[in-house]
Design a protein around this motif. Structure first.
Motif, PDB file in Angstrom:
ATOM      1  N   PHE A 137      41.005  79.940  51.062  1.00 40.77           N
ATOM      2  CA  PHE A 137      40.342  80.222  52.341  1.00 40.77           C
ATOM      3  C   PHE A 137      39.479  81.467  52.206  1.00 40.77           C
ATOM      4  O   PHE A 137      38.300  81.469  52.578  1.00 40.77           O
ATOM      5  CB  PHE A 137      41.382  80.465  53.450  1.00 40.77           C
ATOM      6  N   LEU A 138      40.077  82.533  51.712  1.00 35.47           N
ATOM      7  CA  LEU A 138      39.366  83.809  51.617  1.00 35.47           C
ATOM      8  C   LEU A 138      38.144  83.708  50.720  1.00 35.47           C
ATOM      9  O   LEU A 138      37.060  84.189  51.077  1.00 35.47           O
ATOM     10  CB  LEU A 138      40.311  84.901  51.114  1.00 35.47           C
ATOM     11  N   ALA A 139      38.289  83.078  49.558  1.00 32.73           N
ATOM     12  CA  ALA A 139      37.162  82.956  48.638  1.00 32.73           C
ATOM     13  C   ALA A 139      36.001  82.208  49.287  1.00 32.73           C
ATOM     14  O   ALA A 139      34.842  82.631  49.190  1.00 32.73           O
ATOM     15  CB  ALA A 139      37.605  82.248  47.360  1.00 32.73           C
ATOM     16  N   ARG A 140      36.317  81.126  49.959  1.00 38.54           N
ATOM     17  CA  ARG A 140      35.253  80.332  50.594  1.00 38.54           C
ATOM     18  C   ARG A 140      34.600  81.062  51.748  1.00 38.54           C
ATOM     19  O   ARG A 140      33.377  81.055  51.895  1.00 38.54           O
ATOM     20  CB  ARG A 140      35.842  79.021  51.099  1.00 38.54           C
ATOM     21  N   LEU A 141      35.423  81.693  52.594  1.00 33.77           N
ATOM     22  CA  LEU A 141      34.869  82.407  53.741  1.00 33.77           C
ATOM     23  C   LEU A 141      34.014  83.584  53.305  1.00 33.77           C
ATOM     24  O   LEU A 141      32.945  83.830  53.879  1.00 33.77           O
ATOM     25  CB  LEU A 141      35.991  82.858  54.676  1.00 33.77           C
ATOM     26  N   THR A 186      34.829  90.997  55.198  1.00 30.24           N
ATOM     27  CA  THR A 186      35.857  91.590  54.340  1.00 30.24           C
ATOM     28  C   THR A 186      37.070  90.677  54.247  1.00 30.24           C
ATOM     29  O   THR A 186      37.366  89.900  55.168  1.00 30.24           O
ATOM     30  CB  THR A 186      36.319  92.955  54.884  1.00 30.24           C
ATOM     31  N   ARG A 187      37.803  90.806  53.141  1.00 31.88           N
ATOM     32  CA  ARG A 187      39.032  90.029  52.954  1.00 31.88           C
ATOM     33  C   ARG A 187      40.023  90.334  54.076  1.00 31.88           C
ATOM     34  O   ARG A 187      40.679  89.428  54.591  1.00 31.88           O
ATOM     35  CB  ARG A 187      39.675  90.354  51.608  1.00 31.88           C
ATOM     36  N   ARG A 188      40.150  91.593  54.427  1.00 31.32           N
ATOM     37  CA  ARG A 188      41.122  91.990  55.448  1.00 31.32           C
ATOM     38  C   ARG A 188      40.824  91.324  56.788  1.00 31.32           C
ATOM     39  O   ARG A 188      41.726  90.807  57.446  1.00 31.32           O
ATOM     40  CB  ARG A 188      41.121  93.503  55.586  1.00 31.32           C
ATOM     41  N   ARG A 189      39.550  91.342  57.187  1.00 25.12           N
ATOM     42  CA  ARG A 189      39.191  90.728  58.473  1.00 25.12           C
ATOM     43  C   ARG A 189      39.472  89.236  58.460  1.00 25.12           C
ATOM     44  O   ARG A 189      40.074  88.686  59.389  1.00 25.12           O
ATOM     45  CB  ARG A 189      37.726  90.993  58.813  1.00 25.12           C
ATOM     46  N   TRP A 190      39.067  88.538  57.399  1.00 23.44           N
ATOM     47  CA  TRP A 190      39.288  87.094  57.340  1.00 23.44           C
ATOM     48  C   TRP A 190      40.770  86.763  57.261  1.00 23.44           C
ATOM     49  O   TRP A 190      41.219  85.785  57.844  1.00 23.44           O
ATOM     50  CB  TRP A 190      38.521  86.460  56.187  1.00 23.44           C
ATOM     51  N   ARG A 191      41.530  87.596  56.562  1.00 24.19           N
ATOM     52  CA  ARG A 191      42.983  87.382  56.488  1.00 24.19           C
ATOM     53  C   ARG A 191      43.595  87.456  57.875  1.00 24.19           C
ATOM     54  O   ARG A 191      44.461  86.663  58.240  1.00 24.19           O
ATOM     55  CB  ARG A 191      43.607  88.431  55.549  1.00 24.19           C
ATOM     56  N   ASN A 192      43.134  88.412  58.679  1.00 23.86           N
ATOM     57  CA  ASN A 192      43.626  88.540  60.058  1.00 23.86           C
ATOM     58  C   ASN A 192      43.193  87.361  60.929  1.00 23.86           C
ATOM     59  O   ASN A 192      43.952  86.903  61.776  1.00 23.86           O
ATOM     60  CB  ASN A 192      43.154  89.848  60.685  1.00 23.86           C
ATOM     61  N   VAL A 193      41.983  86.879  60.720  1.00 13.67           N
ATOM     62  CA  VAL A 193      41.489  85.740  61.509  1.00 13.67           C
ATOM     63  C   VAL A 193      42.270  84.472  61.153  1.00 13.67           C
ATOM     64  O   VAL A 193      42.669  83.713  62.037  1.00 13.67           O
ATOM     65  CB  VAL A 193      39.974  85.524  61.290  1.00 13.67           C
ATOM     66  N   ILE A 194      42.507  84.241  59.865  1.00  8.28           N
ATOM     67  CA  ILE A 194      43.210  83.030  59.421  1.00  8.28           C
ATOM     68  C   ILE A 194      44.641  83.007  59.945  1.00  8.28           C
ATOM     69  O   ILE A 194      45.110  81.999  60.446  1.00  8.28           O
ATOM     70  CB  ILE A 194      43.215  82.931  57.882  1.00  8.28           C
ATOM     71  N   SER A 250      42.535  83.175  64.853  1.00 11.85           N
ATOM     72  CA  SER A 250      42.227  83.963  66.045  1.00 11.85           C
ATOM     73  C   SER A 250      41.100  84.916  65.696  1.00 11.85           C
ATOM     74  O   SER A 250      41.060  85.472  64.604  1.00 11.85           O
ATOM     75  CB  SER A 250      43.459  84.735  66.513  1.00 11.85           C
ATOM     76  N   GLY A 251      40.190  85.053  66.589  1.00  7.78           N
ATOM     77  CA  GLY A 251      39.027  85.908  66.375  1.00  7.78           C
ATOM     78  C   GLY A 251      37.965  85.503  67.368  1.00  7.78           C
ATOM     79  O   GLY A 251      38.243  84.802  68.352  1.00  7.78           O
ATOM     80  N   ASN A 252      36.734  85.907  67.111  1.00  8.52           N
ATOM     81  CA  ASN A 252      35.667  85.489  68.032  1.00  8.52           C
ATOM     82  C   ASN A 252      35.330  84.022  67.761  1.00  8.52           C
ATOM     83  O   ASN A 252      35.742  83.463  66.734  1.00  8.52           O
ATOM     84  CB  ASN A 252      34.458  86.432  67.920  1.00  8.52           C
ATOM     85  N   PRO A 253      34.613  83.378  68.660  1.00  9.31           N
ATOM     86  CA  PRO A 253      34.344  81.942  68.496  1.00  9.31           C
ATOM     87  C   PRO A 253      33.658  81.572  67.175  1.00  9.31           C
ATOM     88  O   PRO A 253      33.974  80.542  66.583  1.00  9.31           O
ATOM     89  CB  PRO A 253      33.451  81.603  69.688  1.00  9.31           C
ATOM     90  N   ALA A 254      32.762  82.400  66.689  1.00  9.00           N
ATOM     91  CA  ALA A 254      32.076  82.101  65.428  1.00  9.00           C
ATOM     92  C   ALA A 254      33.053  82.166  64.250  1.00  9.00           C
ATOM     93  O   ALA A 254      32.993  81.334  63.336  1.00  9.00           O
ATOM     94  CB  ALA A 254      30.916  83.068  65.216  1.00  9.00           C
ATOM     95  N   GLU A 255      33.953  83.143  64.273  1.00  7.26           N
ATOM     96  CA  GLU A 255      34.939  83.265  63.202  1.00  7.26           C
ATOM     97  C   GLU A 255      35.897  82.081  63.197  1.00  7.26           C
ATOM     98  O   GLU A 255      36.201  81.519  62.150  1.00  7.26           O
ATOM     99  CB  GLU A 255      35.725  84.566  63.344  1.00  7.26           C
ATOM    100  N   VAL A 256      36.363  81.704  64.373  1.00  5.92           N
ATOM    101  CA  VAL A 256      37.281  80.569  64.470  1.00  5.92           C
ATOM    102  C   VAL A 256      36.594  79.289  63.994  1.00  5.92           C
ATOM    103  O   VAL A 256      37.179  78.500  63.257  1.00  5.92           O
ATOM    104  CB  VAL A 256      37.824  80.421  65.910  1.00  5.92           C
ATOM    105  N   ALA A 257      35.341  79.109  64.366  1.00  2.00           N
ATOM    106  CA  ALA A 257      34.594  77.923  63.933  1.00  2.00           C
ATOM    107  C   ALA A 257      34.442  77.907  62.416  1.00  2.00           C
ATOM    108  O   ALA A 257      34.580  76.845  61.786  1.00  2.00           O
ATOM    109  CB  ALA A 257      33.228  77.873  64.607  1.00  2.00           C
ATOM    110  N   ALA A 258      34.171  79.054  61.812  1.00  2.00           N
ATOM    111  CA  ALA A 258      34.032  79.131  60.359  1.00  2.00           C
ATOM    112  C   ALA A 258      35.347  78.779  59.671  1.00  2.00           C
ATOM    113  O   ALA A 258      35.366  78.025  58.690  1.00  2.00           O
ATOM    114  CB  ALA A 258      33.570  80.527  59.944  1.00  2.00           C
TER     115      ALA A 258
END
Length: 75
Positions: A10-14, A21-29, A50-58
């Motif tokens: 997940f992190l590599a693709r995002l 950042t890895r930390r932000r995406w880890r928190n969103v996932i 969880s995150g903003n709508p664009a992050e959740v969609a990604a």
């Protein structure tokens, strides 16, 4: 595949597709929930981003792709 390896994918693709950042995406996932393959034969894992709508969609878009590639994971 393990749930830890799934998060790494997940992190590599995002990071490649969205940046950030890895930390932000880890928190969103969030955590990967792993279910028994006997009761979830087609895909035994789920996430609740969880995150903003664009992050959740990604994350959901990556999730759809990873479900096709890795439907069964181990804890």
């Amino acid at each position: 595949m393990t749930s830890v390896a799934l998060i790494e994918r997940f992190l590599a693709r995002l990071l490649r597709e969205q940046g950030g950042t890895r930390r932000r995406w880890r928190n969103v996932i969030g955590p990967v929930r792993v279910y028994s393959p006997e009761t979830h034969a087609h895909c035994n894992w789920s996430i609740t981003p969880s995150g903003n709508p664009a992050e959740v969609a990604a994350v959901e878009a990556v999730s759809d792709a990873l479900r096709l590639e890795n439907p069964i994971v181990t804890p």
